[in-house]
Scaffold this motif. Structure first.
Motif, PDB file in Angstrom:
ATOM      1  N   GLU A 209       0.928  -1.265  -0.069  1.00 50.69           N
ATOM      2  CA  GLU A 209      -0.158   0.053  -0.037  1.00 50.69           C
ATOM      3  C   GLU A 209       1.007   1.058   0.000  1.00 50.69           C
ATOM      4  O   GLU A 209       0.504   2.257  -0.615  1.00 50.69           O
ATOM      5  N   SER A 210       1.847   1.113   0.902  1.00 53.16           N
ATOM      6  CA  SER A 210       2.799   2.333   0.691  1.00 53.16           C
ATOM      7  C   SER A 210       3.651   2.661  -0.538  1.00 53.16           C
ATOM      8  O   SER A 210       3.546   3.809  -0.949  1.00 53.16           O
ATOM      9  N   PHE A 211       3.872   1.424  -1.131  1.00 52.10           N
ATOM     10  CA  PHE A 211       4.672   1.749  -2.502  1.00 52.10           C
ATOM     11  C   PHE A 211       3.692   2.070  -3.707  1.00 52.10           C
ATOM     12  O   PHE A 211       4.250   2.527  -4.728  1.00 52.10           O
ATOM     13  N   LYS A 212       2.455   1.876  -3.359  1.00 51.69           N
ATOM     14  CA  LYS A 212       1.568   2.157  -4.353  1.00 51.69           C
ATOM     15  C   LYS A 212       1.489   3.928  -4.574  1.00 51.69           C
ATOM     16  O   LYS A 212       1.166   4.693  -5.396  1.00 51.69           O
ATOM     17  N   MET A 213       1.640   4.524  -3.175  1.00 53.53           N
ATOM     18  CA  MET A 213       1.487   5.845  -3.095  1.00 53.53           C
ATOM     19  C   MET A 213       2.731   6.671  -3.300  1.00 53.53           C
ATOM     20  O   MET A 213       2.669   7.689  -3.930  1.00 53.53           O
ATOM     21  N   VAL A 214       4.007   6.046  -3.371  1.00 53.47           N
ATOM     22  CA  VAL A 214       5.247   6.637  -3.565  1.00 53.47           C
ATOM     23  C   VAL A 214       5.212   7.463  -4.644  1.00 53.47           C
ATOM     24  O   VAL A 214       5.534   8.676  -4.756  1.00 53.47           O
ATOM     25  N   TRP A 219       7.931  14.485  -4.418  1.00 52.51           N
ATOM     26  CA  TRP A 219       9.374  13.834  -4.294  1.00 52.51           C
ATOM     27  C   TRP A 219       9.512  12.668  -3.556  1.00 52.51           C
ATOM     28  O   TRP A 219       8.671  12.437  -2.579  1.00 52.51           O
ATOM     29  N   LEU A 220      10.547  12.083  -3.880  1.00 60.01           N
ATOM     30  CA  LEU A 220      11.134  10.767  -3.004  1.00 60.01           C
ATOM     31  C   LEU A 220      12.422  11.325  -2.394  1.00 60.01           C
ATOM     32  O   LEU A 220      13.631  11.351  -3.211  1.00 60.01           O
ATOM     33  N   LEU A 221      12.675  11.214  -1.168  1.00 60.82           N
ATOM     34  CA  LEU A 221      13.818  11.830  -0.377  1.00 60.82           C
ATOM     35  C   LEU A 221      14.504  10.379   0.028  1.00 60.82           C
ATOM     36  O   LEU A 221      13.949   9.554   0.817  1.00 60.82           O
ATOM     37  N   SER A 238      15.417   5.470 -12.203  1.00 61.71           N
ATOM     38  CA  SER A 238      14.667   5.003 -13.571  1.00 61.71           C
ATOM     39  C   SER A 238      13.525   4.984 -13.260  1.00 61.71           C
ATOM     40  O   SER A 238      12.648   4.883 -14.400  1.00 61.71           O
ATOM     41  N   LEU A 239      12.927   4.577 -12.141  1.00 63.11           N
ATOM     42  CA  LEU A 239      11.475   4.645 -11.836  1.00 63.11           C
ATOM     43  C   LEU A 239      10.715   5.539 -11.720  1.00 63.11           C
ATOM     44  O   LEU A 239       9.479   5.902 -12.042  1.00 63.11           O
ATOM     45  N   LEU A 240      11.509   6.719 -11.014  1.00 68.13           N
ATOM     46  CA  LEU A 240      10.819   8.070 -10.752  1.00 68.13           C
ATOM     47  C   LEU A 240      11.855   9.177 -11.226  1.00 68.13           C
ATOM     48  O   LEU A 240      12.431  10.002 -10.542  1.00 68.13           O
ATOM     49  N   PRO A 241      11.701   9.448 -12.695  1.00 65.96           N
ATOM     50  CA  PRO A 241      12.602  10.424 -13.297  1.00 65.96           C
ATOM     51  C   PRO A 241      12.350  11.739 -12.453  1.00 65.96           C
ATOM     52  O   PRO A 241      11.323  11.972 -12.276  1.00 65.96           O
ATOM     53  N   LEU A 478       5.824  15.037 -12.205  1.00 68.62           N
ATOM     54  CA  LEU A 478       5.855  14.409 -13.482  1.00 68.62           C
ATOM     55  C   LEU A 478       5.349  13.150 -13.745  1.00 68.62           C
ATOM     56  O   LEU A 478       5.029  12.376 -12.844  1.00 68.62           O
ATOM     57  N   PRO A 479       4.989  12.707 -14.856  1.00 70.68           N
ATOM     58  CA  PRO A 479       4.358  11.323 -14.897  1.00 70.68           C
ATOM     59  C   PRO A 479       5.516  10.396 -14.882  1.00 70.68           C
ATOM     60  O   PRO A 479       6.589  10.578 -15.054  1.00 70.68           O
ATOM     61  N   VAL A 480       4.901   9.283 -14.312  1.00 70.28           N
ATOM     62  CA  VAL A 480       5.612   8.109 -14.171  1.00 70.28           C
ATOM     63  C   VAL A 480       6.000   7.129 -15.096  1.00 70.28           C
ATOM     64  O   VAL A 480       4.960   6.842 -15.837  1.00 70.28           O
TER      65      VAL A 480
END
Length: 480
Positions: A209-214, A219-221, A238-241, A478-480
């Motif tokens: 559930e957490s990773f669905k929302m990342v 931003w991801l820190l 590469s997953l989240l440019p 940005l789009p994933v």
């Protein structure tokens, strides 16, 4: 709902960042150190949110210390089980965190002034991203563990395609996995225990559930840096440019003296060990700490005690809820206390080794101190952190986890413990010298990353400038 504050807003205006850590010591302290760094830029107001219970812990551990004038504390009701009983039924605790904190957090946002510009939330709180998206507030998802662990958990479905889930511990053996992006070849047994523990199904459900929302965060820190985990950081990028920012292990304060004056989250009384350490020769003391949460069995504690005594090495042991150990004199060579300020101890000149459970905070703090490790993982991400310490960075030895099977089933005997302590702490041994040399190199690389113009410093500035711009979340995402 009780709302408390250490200090007023002090007339600060401008960007207002709300920080929401996962309610556990290993999560709260990294978030607090990040917020102290953000608060060092005086035009930001930081509101740090914890439960009432954790607020009382922070206030009691702070003593006479006060936070920066632009960092204030607020609290949510105690809608989750007590921290003191968290380990008794961990799946129930996790479920409460995921299902009961969102509503009071959103009510608190309604009361805060000035308007919230951004939210920084632990990645294990997916509802915080949902709240931010509903309110058009940009959210930074803070990943508190190693970048490699992020990739392992993010790609858990890929692992499940090759192996039954949860992976039966009897089938783990010595088989290796080499298909997880950014993760060097690793044994199944060294994957996070969520892949094969008895509670794997329940815990992994919440983790997913957490990773669905990342990807829905702005931003991801990452609580890591390229100098430690270049391949994993690249794989996540590469997953989240354009949205991934490794911002040095911000569990690490700029200096031990600054940490001593700052805020940390702990519900245990700390003991100042500096006088005892001052009386020991340089690099002579082994620091032993197996973390703040999980515990080892009583028989294993006995084996560790006898192993340390037999090694003949001076040691400082953080032994929670083990009063009988404090009464042992260990031939005058050991000091046993319930808790201490870890970074101060690791940075002391007399400390020459670290016997650790390999929690990520402890791992990065040990690297910052440049000491060699004796790894004794217990659960969760600690098994893969141990693997990185021993096999990837080559700055330590495995005490536990070297055999196939569950850590829970592996009783390490006193003879092995004594011999491994001697191997790491004997400054004349070739293996010890090599680990110390590599440890110094890694410590220097970590420090360079955080210095002005270093990789993590540049990444932090980029993130800070975006937060300050107060742009709408839709303009930043940005789009994933």
């Amino acid at each position: 709902m009780v709302v408390r504050s250490i200090n007023t807003d002090g007339g600060i205006s401008g960007v207002h960042v709300v920080a929401m850590p996962y309610p556990g010591q290993g999560h709260i302290n990294p978030m607090m150190n990040l917020c102290k760094r953000l608060a060092s830029f005086g035009d930001l107001l930081i509101t740090f949110v914890v439960t009432e219970e954790w607020l009382s812990f922070i206030l009691s551990s702070a003593g006479s210390a006060t936070p920066p004038s632009n960092l204030r504390l607020r609290s949510l009701p105690n809608v989750i089980p007590s921290e003191r009983a968290r380990a008794d039924d961990f799946p129930a605790f996790v479920e409460a965190v995921y299902t009961k904190m969102e509503e009071p957090f959103e009510r608190l946002l309604d009361q805060l002034e000035p308007a919230v510009s951004a939210i920084v939330a632990d990645s294990y709180l997916p509802w915080a991203v949902a709240v931010g998206n509903r309110r058009d507030i940009p959210v930074a998802s803070l990943w508190p563990m190693a970048a490699s662990v992020f990739s392992m958990l993010y790609h858990s479905d890929v692992v499940a395609e090759h192996h039954p889930f949860p992976i039966p511990i009897s089938e783990v053996g010595k088989e290796y996995v080499d298909y997880i992006p950014g993760v060097p070849r690793i044994r199944l047994a060294d994957l996070p225990t969520m892949f094969h523990s008895s509670t794997a199904v329940d815990l992994m459900r919440w983790i997913k559930e957490s990773f669905k929302m990342v990807p829905k965060a702005t931003w991801l820190l990452l609580n890591s840096c390229e100098e430690l985990e270049a391949s994993a950081v690249d794989a996540i990028r590469s997953l989240l440019p354009s949205r991934v920012h490794p911002i040095r292990p911000f569990t690490l304060p700029p200096s031990p003296s600054q940490e001593k004056a700052g805020f940390v989250a702990s519900y245990r009384a700390e003991v100042d060990c500096s006088a005892w350490l001052d009386g020991r020769p340089p690099n002579s003391v082994l620091y032993v700490s197996l973390g703040s949460f999980m515990s080892v069995s009583a028989p294993q504690v006995v084996e560790i005690a006898f192993g340390l005594r037999a090694s003949g090495c001076p040691f400082l042991w953080i032994a929670r809820e083990q009063d009988w150990l404090a009464k042992e004199d260990f031939d005058g060579k050991g000091l046993v206390v319930p808790w201490c300020r870890q970074m101060n101890v690791l940075s002391h000149p007399s400390v020459g080794g670290f016997f650790t459970h390999c929690g990520w905070n402890s791992t990065t703090e040990g690297i910052s101190a440049g000491v060699p490790f004796l790894t004794f993982p217990i659960a969760a991400d600690q098994t893969c952190n141990s693997k990185m310490i021993v096999e990837d960075w080559k700055i330590g030895l495995r005490v536990r986890g070297s055999n196939m099977g569950s850590c829970d089933d592996e009783l390490v005997g006193r003879e092995k413990i004594a011999e491994m302590v001697r191997e790491v702490m004997d400054l004349d041994r070739k293996s010890s010298k090599e680990m110390r040399r590599r440890g110094r190199e890694l410590r220097e690389a970590l420090n360079r990353a955080g210095q002005r113009g270093g990789s993590s410093d540049v990444s932090f500035d980029w993130f800070l400038n975006q937060v300050k711009a107060k742009r709408r979340a839709a303009d930043l995402r940005l789009p994933v």
